[in-house]
Each structure stands twice: as structure tokens, then as C-alpha cells.
Scaffold this active site. Structure first.
Site, PDB file in Angstrom:
ATOM      1  N   SER A  67       0.845  -1.163   0.039  1.00 44.58           N
ATOM      2  CA  SER A  67      -0.027  -0.174   0.003  1.00 44.58           C
ATOM      3  C   SER A  67       0.857   1.401  -0.205  1.00 44.58           C
ATOM      4  O   SER A  67       1.849   1.347  -0.982  1.00 44.58           O
ATOM      5  CB  SER A  67      -0.924  -0.161   1.197  1.00 44.58           C
ATOM      6  N   HIS A 115      -7.668  -5.408  -0.162  1.00 48.66           N
ATOM      7  CA  HIS A 115      -6.610  -4.842   0.066  1.00 48.66           C
ATOM      8  C   HIS A 115      -5.743  -5.601   1.457  1.00 48.66           C
ATOM      9  O   HIS A 115      -4.618  -5.464   1.634  1.00 48.66           O
ATOM     10  CB  HIS A 115      -6.747  -3.243   0.404  1.00 48.66           C
ATOM     11  N   ASP A 166       0.127  -4.301  -3.975  1.00 45.35           N
ATOM     12  CA  ASP A 166      -1.321  -3.557  -3.721  1.00 45.35           C
ATOM     13  C   ASP A 166      -0.903  -2.036  -3.606  1.00 45.35           C
ATOM     14  O   ASP A 166      -1.339  -1.220  -2.629  1.00 45.35           O
ATOM     15  CB  ASP A 166      -2.412  -3.753  -2.917  1.00 45.35           C
TER      16      ASP A 166
END
Length: 434
Positions: free
Chosen positions: A278, A356, A301
């Protein structure tokens, strides 16, 4: 905020709001106690041939110092214990504070849900020397901290890597800490007799919590400043490992039992990669741009928003984007595709049925019902998802670090060749947006 990688935030907020009535508190206690006591929940053990050890390192006690958890191949020992997954309650308190919810209730919720879980590695176990180890520097996501990706880091260590999972001091972690010198009044009030002096005797632990975006504040300047600091902290962690590898004496402020001298000449510093999830995925890109010692990067991600467009053409190393099916959107994917190159390998795959939060450890630590309610689990078995991600990562690292290993057996995964993988992305992106 949650959609930008603060994966813990929604968990606390939803449970907190759901638990506010007395009846729901009773139900929550029943559900979460069952969750904590369940035999099938837990962070999966690493699958490689090496046992895994872990230890914490802090050099320079100030906020500008380096702080990380190190995962490494270790000698098997009966005396070693596995550490708590969450080191102390301040990490939960940090989440409660920035969400403006009651610390006491949120702490009870987290203790019910996660208090009994352990890291799948042995604390301060002796290092196992078996040739020089390649190195990975790992960067956590928004609202996370150094221990929350232990399934990934331990797996790499079990395959022969030394992994430093950095805890960032840019105020993007839910909480972290450093030390400051005691004031004269604090020293005067400290009347506890000491048989031997230590570095921590004259210092006080200072906690640094997540910085909330202020009302009316533009987000990009903050996140851009943070991603630059995060990359610098990854580079600093690598510098510290380089010192340790060279045999230069280092003082670990935390005074763990681990013998750092055993790591002398243990690392292959020609084979270094950056990896993150992330916000940590964006940190990977920034770190590759800043430091050519990183030979390649793996972005899980990735949240691309914090990055300046101008850095994309300056990144010269191979990059592997491993995405979830439910998190990505066209604007984010289009920024990833700006890194496409005819001469440098840039790969992308998407894992079907993932969300996620399929990359941090939370996905393994809740039952199916709670996990899906809190979007910590997708439709795919979380162990299958993380196994695909880890194997694809290992194959990519072997290819671009020049490792002599058998990870190339998983080369097809790099191209998305599996029933649970999508080559590239499931998101439609207009060419004009790239």
C-alpha cells in the site's frame, strides 16, 4: 483514508460502533472470545527449509534513528519463544486516538480479537550461517507498524533472506516510539537503585502517533513528504545493515539478547530488494529512485497517490506489482503503467478474490464472518492468496537478484499463469489516461 491503505482503521471503527449497545457488547464478547480461542486461526508458519528468528533493532535513540524488526534464518532452539504479534497496548491506543474513540473499549476489542496471537518466528534466536543472505527492506502500509506483515517476512527469511521490516517515524504508523534524555527533575525523582547502569536508564520512551489529516488540509503535500521520509528510512535501515555486515560495532538501544556480531559477513549486499504494501508500495518506488543499491522492487497493492510524476522515468530497476482484485481503480493503475518500459522488466498480476487486507496478517486472525464483515478477508482462502504472492515474489527476486535457488519453479506466476491469478489487472484503463 481506509481506501488509501489504513487497513486497521475500518476494523476498529466498525467494531466500536457495533459494540456500543449493551446487548452487542455481550454478543461481541462471545464472538471475539471464540475468535481468540479458535484452534484454526493464526499466522501461518513459514514453509522454507530454515527456522526463522526475529529481533528488534534501534540505532540512535532519537526520532531520526533507524528502527526495524529483523527476520533471519536461525538455529533451532528449544529455549526460544515466539513474541506477541502486537508488542504492546500503545499500538492499539494510537489507533483509538486518531479515530477519536475510547481507548479502553478499543483495547478490550483488540485484546479479544488479537491478544493471544504470536509471530511465527523465534525471538532473539541465534543466527544460522549458511552462505551469504540476500537482503529485503520491507515498508508497512498506512496505519500499520513493523510486526503486521510477519507471514510475508518470515516466509522470505525461511528461504534464506534477511528481512528488515522498518517501523516508519513519518507519523504514518498507528504508533511508534523513540527515546529522549531524562530531564534533571525526572532523574531526581528516579530513586530506584540500580546494580548496573544501562543506556536506557537515562532515557524515557516517547510515543509518536498517527498524524490525522487536518480539516481543509490538502492530502498530497503531506503524503508526498511522508513517502520521501519513508524511502530515506528504508535507505537508513540498509545503511545500518551494511555497518553490521562490515563488523562495525553497533549499539542497539533496545538491548535485546541477540548477538549482532554473528551477522558479520552474513549478507550479500549485491543482492538487495525493496518491498512494501500500500503506502509501503509507493515507498518502494521512491526508494528505488533514490538508491540504486536496491536492485528490484515488489509493490503489494501499491497506493500510488503520494508519488511525484517526475520520478517515474528515473526509476531504472525492475518492479513487480502484485495487486488485489477489489482495491485497485483506474487512476491508480494508470500511474503504475507510467512505469512501463520496453527495456526494464515491469510486471503486474492480480490475485483473484482478494481484498487490500489480504497481505497483512490480520487476514489470518479473524473468523470468516468477522473477517468478511471487516473486509479483512476476500473470497479466496487467505493462505492460498499469501502463498501465491510469496511464491511469485520469490521467483521475481531470483530472476532479478541472480539467486542460485529453485524459486524459478514459480516463474509462471510472474506472468499470472494460475487459476487464481489475472495477468496484469482486472481494471479497465484508458490509454489516454496513462
Amino acid at each position: 483514508m481506509f481506501s488509501h491503505g489504513g487497513f486497521v482503521q475500518l476494523l476498529v471503527k466498525r467494531i466500536y460502533e457495533w459494540a456500543r449497545t449493551d446487548q452487542r457488547r455481550y454478543t461481541l464478547g462471545f464472538l471475539t472470545m471464540g475468535n481468540a480461542c479458535s484452534n484454526h486461526l493464526g499466522i501461518p508458519p513459514a514453509k522454507g527449509p530454515n527456522a526463522v528468528g526475529c529481533t528488534d533493532f534501534m540505532m540512535d535513540h532519537t526520532a531520526q534513528g533507524s528502527f526495524f524488526r529483523l527476520y533471519y534464518p536461525c538455529q533451532e532452539t528449544e529455549k526460544a519463544e515466539k513474541p506477541d504479534w502486537v508488542p504492546c497496548k500503545e499500538y492499539f491506543n494510537g489507533l483509538a486516538d486518531f479515530m477519536k474513540i475510547n481507548r479502553t473499549l478499543s483495547e478490550r476489542i483488540f485484546n479479544y480479537l488479537f491478544g493471544s496471537f504470536k509471530i511465527p518466528a523465534y525471538l532473539d534466536a541465534p543466527f544460522k550461517s549458511n552462505g551469504k543472505c540476500p537482503v529485503v527492506i520491507f515498508s508497512h502500509g498506512l496505519g500499520a507498524f513493523r510486526t503486521l506483515y510477519s507471514a510475508i517476512c518470515a516466509e522470505l527469511a525461511s528461504r534464506g533472506f534477511i528481512v528488515a521490516s522498518v517501523e516508519h517515524r513519518d507519523e504514518s504508523a498507528s504508533a511508534t516510539y523513540y527515546f529522549r534524555e531524562k530531564t534533571e527533575s525526572e532523574k531526581a525523582n528516579d530513586n530506584v537503585p540500580k546494580t548496573s547502569a544501562s543506556a536506557q536508564d537515562s532515557m524515557v520512551r516517547e510515543w509518536m502517533y498517527y498524524r490525522v489529516l487536518q480539516h481543509g488540509e490538502s492530502e498530497f503535500p503531506l503524503r508526498n513528504k511522508q513517502v520521501k521520509q519513508r524511502a530515506d528510512e528504508c535507505i537508513l535501515a540498509l545503511d545500518r545493515l551494511t555497518q553490521i555486515n562490515s563488523g562495525i560495532p553497533v549499539q542497539n538501544v533496545l538491548q535485546t539478547k541477540f548477538d549482532w556480531t554473528t551477522l558479520e559477513n552474513s549478507m550479500d549486499l549485491c543482492r538487495i530488494a525493496a518491498m512494501g504494501h500500500s503506502f509501503g508500495g509507493a515507498t518502494v518506488i521512491e526508494a528505488l529512485c533514490k538508491e540504486v543499491k536496491f536492485k528490484c522492487g515488489v509493490a503489494l497493492d501499491a497506493w500510488m497517490f503520494p508519488l511525484d510524476d517526475e520520478i517515474f522515468p528515473r526509476v531504472k530497476q525492475p518492479i513487480f506489482f502484485i495487486n488485489s482484485e477489489k482495491f485497485q481503480w483506474a487512476g491508480n493503475i494508470s500511474r503504475m503503467k507510467k512505469l512501463d518500459s520496453a527495456s526494464i522488466q515491469r510486471k503486474m498480476i492480480t490475485i483473484r478474490g482478494t481484498v487490500h487486507q489480504s497481505f497483512p496478517d490480520f487476514t489470518f486472525l479473524t473468523g470468516n464472518w468477522i473477517g468478511k464483515l471487516m473486509k479483512l478477508k476476500g473470497e479466496i482462502d487467505p493462505e492460498i492468496a499469501i502463498d501465491l504472492s510469496n511464491k511469485a515474489t520469490l521467483a521475481f527476486l531470483q530472476r532479478h537478484l541472480g539467486l542460485e535457488a529453485n524459486f524459478n519453479q514459480w516463474d509462471p506466476l510472474i506472468d499470472g499463469q494460475d487459476e487464481n491469478l489475472i495477468p496484469g489487472t482486472n481494471v479497465t484503463v484508458l490509454q489516454s489516461s496513462i
